[in-house]
Design a protein around this motif. Structure first.
Motif, PDB file in Angstrom:
ATOM      1  N   GLY A 173      22.513  54.769  20.022  1.00  0.00           N
ATOM      2  CA  GLY A 173      22.047  55.147  21.012  1.00  0.00           C
ATOM      3  C   GLY A 173      23.571  55.158  22.522  1.00  0.00           C
ATOM      4  N   ILE A 174      23.394  54.583  22.240  1.00  0.00           N
ATOM      5  CA  ILE A 174      24.962  53.935  23.241  1.00  0.00           C
ATOM      6  C   ILE A 174      26.507  54.837  23.035  1.00  0.00           C
ATOM      7  CG2 ILE A 174      27.317  52.453  23.555  1.00  0.00           C
ATOM      8  CD1 ILE A 174      25.074  50.336  22.710  1.00  0.00           C
ATOM      9  N   ILE A 175      26.792  54.953  21.409  1.00  0.00           N
ATOM     10  CA  ILE A 175      27.502  56.433  21.586  1.00  0.00           C
ATOM     11  C   ILE A 175      27.074  57.476  21.674  1.00  0.00           C
ATOM     12  CG2 ILE A 175      29.385  57.543  19.073  1.00  0.00           C
ATOM     13  CD1 ILE A 175      28.413  54.522  17.698  1.00  0.00           C
ATOM     14  N   ALA A 176      25.691  57.920  21.206  1.00  0.00           N
ATOM     15  CA  ALA A 176      25.208  59.474  21.340  1.00  0.00           C
ATOM     16  C   ALA A 176      25.032  59.036  22.293  1.00  0.00           C
ATOM     17  CB  ALA A 176      23.962  59.762  21.242  1.00  0.00           C
ATOM     18  N   SER A 177      25.009  58.457  23.856  1.00  0.00           N
ATOM     19  CA  SER A 177      24.662  58.219  25.470  1.00  0.00           C
ATOM     20  C   SER A 177      26.204  58.667  25.911  1.00  0.00           C
ATOM     21  CB  SER A 177      23.934  57.267  26.056  1.00  0.00           C
ATOM     22  OG  SER A 177      22.725  57.309  25.112  1.00  0.00           O
ATOM     23  N   THR A 178      26.918  57.764  25.209  1.00  0.00           N
ATOM     24  CA  THR A 178      28.683  57.860  25.922  1.00  0.00           C
ATOM     25  C   THR A 178      28.674  59.227  26.450  1.00  0.00           C
ATOM     26  OG1 THR A 178      28.626  55.732  25.396  1.00  0.00           O
ATOM     27  CG2 THR A 178      30.464  57.714  25.806  1.00  0.00           C
ATOM     28  N   ILE A 179      28.648  60.291  24.944  1.00  0.00           N
ATOM     29  CA  ILE A 179      29.039  61.156  24.952  1.00  0.00           C
ATOM     30  C   ILE A 179      28.252  62.335  25.572  1.00  0.00           C
ATOM     31  CG2 ILE A 179      29.546  63.683  23.469  1.00  0.00           C
ATOM     32  CD1 ILE A 179      30.892  61.550  21.459  1.00  0.00           C
ATOM     33  N   THR A 180      26.693  62.599  25.287  1.00  0.00           N
ATOM     34  CA  THR A 180      26.077  62.966  25.973  1.00  0.00           C
ATOM     35  C   THR A 180      25.215  64.140  27.373  1.00  0.00           C
ATOM     36  OG1 THR A 180      23.965  62.431  25.240  1.00  0.00           O
ATOM     37  CG2 THR A 180      24.615  63.746  23.699  1.00  0.00           C
ATOM     38  N   LEU A 181      25.757  61.660  27.834  1.00  0.00           N
ATOM     39  CA  LEU A 181      25.206  61.844  29.364  1.00  0.00           C
ATOM     40  C   LEU A 181      26.126  62.945  30.062  1.00  0.00           C
ATOM     41  CD1 LEU A 181      23.736  58.654  29.405  1.00  0.00           C
ATOM     42  CD2 LEU A 181      22.283  60.802  29.703  1.00  0.00           C
ATOM     43  N   PRO A 182      27.375  62.243  30.191  1.00  0.00           N
ATOM     44  CA  PRO A 182      28.678  62.629  30.523  1.00  0.00           C
ATOM     45  C   PRO A 182      28.766  64.261  30.954  1.00  0.00           C
ATOM     46  CG  PRO A 182      29.395  61.729  29.505  1.00  0.00           C
ATOM     47  CD  PRO A 182      27.950  61.497  29.338  1.00  0.00           C
ATOM     48  N   PHE A 183      28.132  65.257  29.116  1.00  0.00           N
ATOM     49  CA  PHE A 183      28.695  66.219  28.808  1.00  0.00           C
ATOM     50  C   PHE A 183      27.093  66.907  29.818  1.00  0.00           C
ATOM     51  CE2 PHE A 183      26.146  69.198  26.462  1.00  0.00           C
ATOM     52  CZ  PHE A 183      27.891  71.372  26.795  1.00  0.00           C
ATOM     53  N   THR A 184      25.779  66.370  29.652  1.00  0.00           N
ATOM     54  CA  THR A 184      25.714  67.077  30.421  1.00  0.00           C
ATOM     55  C   THR A 184      24.921  67.045  32.824  1.00  0.00           C
ATOM     56  OG1 THR A 184      23.977  66.616  28.821  1.00  0.00           O
ATOM     57  CG2 THR A 184      22.863  67.073  31.016  1.00  0.00           C
ATOM     58  N   ALA A 185      26.228  66.376  32.917  1.00  0.00           N
ATOM     59  CA  ALA A 185      26.364  65.976  34.350  1.00  0.00           C
ATOM     60  C   ALA A 185      26.794  66.966  34.147  1.00  0.00           C
ATOM     61  CB  ALA A 185      26.166  64.381  34.266  1.00  0.00           C
ATOM     62  N   ALA A 186      28.044  67.057  33.484  1.00  0.00           N
ATOM     63  CA  ALA A 186      29.283  68.410  33.873  1.00  0.00           C
ATOM     64  C   ALA A 186      28.622  69.380  34.202  1.00  0.00           C
ATOM     65  CB  ALA A 186      30.528  67.491  32.867  1.00  0.00           C
ATOM     66  N   VAL A 187      27.956  69.645  33.007  1.00  0.00           N
ATOM     67  CA  VAL A 187      27.379  71.574  32.832  1.00  0.00           C
ATOM     68  C   VAL A 187      26.556  71.329  34.086  1.00  0.00           C
ATOM     69  CG1 VAL A 187      25.880  72.325  32.019  1.00  0.00           C
ATOM     70  CG2 VAL A 187      27.735  71.866  30.338  1.00  0.00           C
ATOM     71  N   THR A 188      25.781  70.262  34.670  1.00  0.00           N
ATOM     72  CA  THR A 188      25.155  70.398  36.182  1.00  0.00           C
ATOM     73  C   THR A 188      25.839  70.677  37.690  1.00  0.00           C
ATOM     74  OG1 THR A 188      23.273  69.151  35.259  1.00  0.00           O
ATOM     75  CG2 THR A 188      23.149  69.629  37.328  1.00  0.00           C
ATOM     76  N   VAL A 189      26.928  70.094  37.651  1.00  0.00           N
ATOM     77  CA  VAL A 189      28.415  70.184  38.542  1.00  0.00           C
ATOM     78  C   VAL A 189      28.394  71.834  38.330  1.00  0.00           C
ATOM     79  CG1 VAL A 189      30.170  69.366  39.624  1.00  0.00           C
ATOM     80  CG2 VAL A 189      27.924  68.293  38.940  1.00  0.00           C
TER      81      VAL A 189
END
Length: 331
Positions: A289-305
């Motif tokens: 979960g840590i490894i997956a969140s490290t990639i998916t959370l910033p990707f989702t946030a950047a797309v939203t911006v």
């Protein structure tokens, strides 16, 4: 304190202390999108400063992560590790009790005893889960706001340090937390009434975070800005964010799968329900979960911006403002 330039809303004067007086604002017609092909495409940062295609939004998010890996991946890894590990530590005692209850032979207990044990254990487990959810929400709020500042600089091709990004984001942390809780409450009410209103509200207020952080406006104004930007483009915004969610889910599944298999192997692929709650299996799941969140959370946030940036360029001619902020005001 420095601020990301060029992000004030059309009805908002830029807040730039100790700067030379700015020239008068152009007439309202200035914010109409320029006609296609009127000027060459300018790309000082991770995206061209013109209305974006869906692929350019996704590519811009990935490029931002690659261009600022220490800031984005580093911050995401720290946040994911803290929230996931604390969540695991909170839940471990209750999971141990739950595993013991599941492993018991129901024939040795009366129905009343079994129900009482399950109720007490599940109550503690649900409490631990709620604490974990709160930790994840706080971590996600911090990460999304912090990454919003970085993307704001990345769009303009400006360098940014951790200290600079933190200084810009720090005053917006508490308002962003309040806005996130409010939007979550509103969306949950919509989901309880019916799924469709919840989804509609989710998209309508999807741009609250970039509006609040980059425009430095209040919570109410941020909700109004998100609504104004999404109006007329709800389906397109929904499509981009749904695609982002699917990409994030696929990445998370691919990363978590081997850790889930290792956890199952550590229990000998046992059919015993209590085996899935073993400490070793949960630790492996947490690492995945840590490894997956490290990639998916910033990707989702950047797309939203970048969706927010695209909406402003389409509806307010923000590309001209961004070109000027990036040092291309003569074009």
């Amino acid at each position: 304190m420095s601020e990301t330039p060029g992000w004030s809303s059309p009805d908002q004067q830029p807040n730039q202390p100790n700067q030379p007086q700015q020239p008068p604002q152009p007439s309202p017609g200035y914010y109409a999108p320029p006609p296609p092909g009127a000027q060459p495409t300018i790309k000082p940062g991770v995206i061209p400063l013109r209305p974006l295609a869906v692929g350019e939004i996704v590519d811009g998010a990935i490029t931002t992560m690659r261009r600022y890996p220490k800031l984005i991946i580093g911050a995401a890894a720290v946040v994911a590790a803290i929230t996931q590990i604390l969540g695991l530590l909170v839940q471990l005692p209750f999971l141990s009790d739950l595993s013991s209850v599941v492993a018991q032979d129901p024939n040795t207990l009366t129905q009343e005893q079994l129900v009482e044990q399950l109720t007490n254990t599940l109550t503690g487990f649900i409490g631990g889960t709620l604490i974990s959810v709160v930790l994840v929400v706080i971590g996600t709020v911090f990460l999304s706001g912090f990454i919003t500042v970085i993307v704001g600089h990345a769009v303009l091709g400006k360098p940014v340090t951790f200290a600079q990004a933190w200084e810009e984001f720090k005053p917006r942390l508490l308002p962003l937390l309040g806005a996130t809780l409010l939007s979550t409450l509103v969306i949950m009410v919509g989901l309880l009434l019916c799924i469709v209103p919840g989804i509609w509200l989710w998209i309508l207020f999807a741009l609250v975070t970039p509006a609040l952080v980059l425009e430095r406006c209040g919570v109410g104004a941020a909700f109004g800005r998100s609504k104004a930007l999404v109006n007329g483009a709800w389906w397109r915004t929904f499509g981009v964010l749904l695609l982002t969610a699917v990409i994030g889910w696929v990445i998370s599944w691919i990363i978590s799968l081997p850790f889930g298999l290792m956890g199952a192997a550590s229990t000998g692929f046992s059919d015993d329900p209590g085996a899935a709650l073993s400490a070793g299996s949960l630790v492996l799941s947490t690492i995945g979960g840590i490894i997956a969140s490290t990639i998916t959370l910033p990707f989702t946030a950047a797309v939203t911006v970048l969706v927010y940036v695209d909406r402003r360029m389409r509806s307010e001619g923000m590309d001209i403002e961004l070109q000027r902020a990036a040092g291309h005001g003569g074009l």
